[in-house]
Design an enzyme around this catalytic site. Structure first.
Site, PDB file in Angstrom:
ATOM      1  CE  LYS A  37     -17.766  -8.814  56.464  1.00 36.69           C
ATOM      2  NZ  LYS A  37     -16.325  -8.511  56.611  1.00 36.69           N
ATOM      3  CG  ASN A  39     -19.856 -22.978  39.482  1.00 41.79           C
ATOM      4  OD1 ASN A  39     -19.533 -24.110  40.025  1.00 41.79           O
ATOM      5  ND2 ASN A  39     -19.504 -22.566  38.610  1.00 41.79           N
ATOM      6  CE  LYS A  49     -11.602  -8.858  60.527  1.00 39.54           C
ATOM      7  NZ  LYS A  49     -12.042  -8.120  59.252  1.00 39.54           N
ATOM      8  N   GLY A  99      -9.595  -5.082  66.184  1.00 41.42           N
ATOM      9  CA  GLY A  99      -8.790  -4.213  65.394  1.00 41.42           C
ATOM     10  C   GLY A  99      -7.726  -3.112  65.931  1.00 41.42           C
ATOM     11  CB  THR A 154     -21.050  -4.911  63.992  1.00 40.68           C
ATOM     12  OG1 THR A 154     -20.187  -4.644  63.286  1.00 40.68           O
ATOM     13  CG2 THR A 154     -20.966  -6.349  64.431  1.00 40.68           C
TER      14      THR A 154
END
EC number: 4.1.1.23
Length: 230
Positions: free
Chosen positions: A61, A67, A32, A209, A119
Site C-alpha cells: 500500500k 517519485n 498475499k 486469510g 474495509t
C-alpha cells in the site's frame, strides 16, 4: 492461470508461513504478502514463494511522494511479483508516475492496483479524517481517479463491486478483501461477504486469510472455497 483466490499470509515466523505454503497448491491460489511479513522477512521470502511457483501479491500500500512511490513500484516489478498496490488517496500524479515506470516491463509488469477505502472503515472513520462522504462515495471517487491514471484496478469491499463495474467497466480488476466463508468469524473487517456472493457480484479476485491459514486442513478448505465459486 486464472486463480481467483488470494490467500493473505498472516504468520509471525517464516517457518510457520512455509509450513502452510507447503500444504497448499499454486494451482489453487495466489499468495498475499503484507507489511508485517515483508518487513520481517524481506525480498528473500518473496523469492521463496516464487521458487514454489506461487504468484505473489505484494500488499504494501505505497503512499508517498510520486517519485518515491514510482521507484518502490519498480523495485516490486524487479522482484517479479504478480500484483502490487498503492493508496489512491496519494493522488493522480503519484498513480500516473507509478504506472509509467512499469512501461518497460511490458507483459511482465505486475498488475498495479489502488487501495480505495480500507474495509475496516465506516462513515465515522472517514469523517474523523476530514472526508465528508460515505465509504461508497469515496470508493467511487478514488476508483475513477485510479482508472484515469491507467491503473489495472482497485481494492474494494464486495458491496462496492457491482457499482464499480458500472462506473469503471468490465476490464477494471476488482480485488475484494472482507471475504469470509459461511460460518466464519468476521474478525476486524466490517463489510464482509461469502466467496460465492462476491464472485456473483462480479469480483475478480478474493482475498481470504484466517479462514484458510488457521484451518486444520487448509488444502481442504481451499478446495471447498474454489468449488463454491466454480
Amino acid at each position: 492461470m486464472d486463480n481467483k483466490i488470494i490467500v493473505a499470509l498472516d504468520y509471525e515466523t517464516e517457518n510457520e508461513a512455509l509450513n502452510f505454503i507447503d500444504q497448499v497448491d499454486p494451482s489453487l491460489c495466489r499468495l498475499k504478502v503484507g507489511k508485517e511479513m515483508f518487513t520481517t522477512l524481506g525480498a528473500h521470502f518473496v523469492k521463496q514463494l516464487h521458487d514454489r511457483k506461487f504468484d505473489v501479491f505484494l500488499d504494501l500500500k505505497y503512499h508517498d511522494i510520486p517519485n518515491t512511490v514510482a521507484r518502490a513500484v519498480r523495485s516490486a516489478a524487479d522482484l517479479g511479483v504478480w500484483m502490487v498496490d498503492l493508496h489512491a488517496s496519494g493522488g493522480l500524479t503519484m498513480m500516473e508516475e507509478a504506472k509509467k515506470i512499469l512501461e518497460p516491463y511490458g507483459k511482465d509488469a505486475p498488475l498495479l492496483i489502488a487501495v480505495t477505502v480500507l474495509t475496516s472503515m465506516e462513515d465515522l472513520d472517514l469523517l474523523q479524517i476530514g472526508i465528508n462522504a460515505s465509504p461508497m462515495e469515496q470508493v467511487i471517487r478514488l476508483s475513477h481517479l485510479a482508472k484515469r491514471a491507467g491503473l489495472d484496478g482497485v481494492v474494494c469491499s464486495p458491496q462496492e463491486v457491482e457499482v464499480l463495474r458500472t462506473h469503471c467497466g468490465d476490464d477494471f480488476k476488482l480485488v475484494t478483501p472482507g471475504i469470509r466463508p459461511a460460518g466464519s468469524d468476521f474478525g476486524d473487517q466490517r463489510r464482509v461477504m461469502t466467496p460465492k456472493q462476491a464472485i456473483q457480484t462480479g469480483a475478480d479476485f478474493l482475498v481470504i486469510g484466517r479462514p484458510i491459514t488457521q484451518a486444520q486442513e487448509p488444502l481442504s478448505i481451499l478446495k471447498a472455497i474454489n468449488a463454491s465459486i466454480a
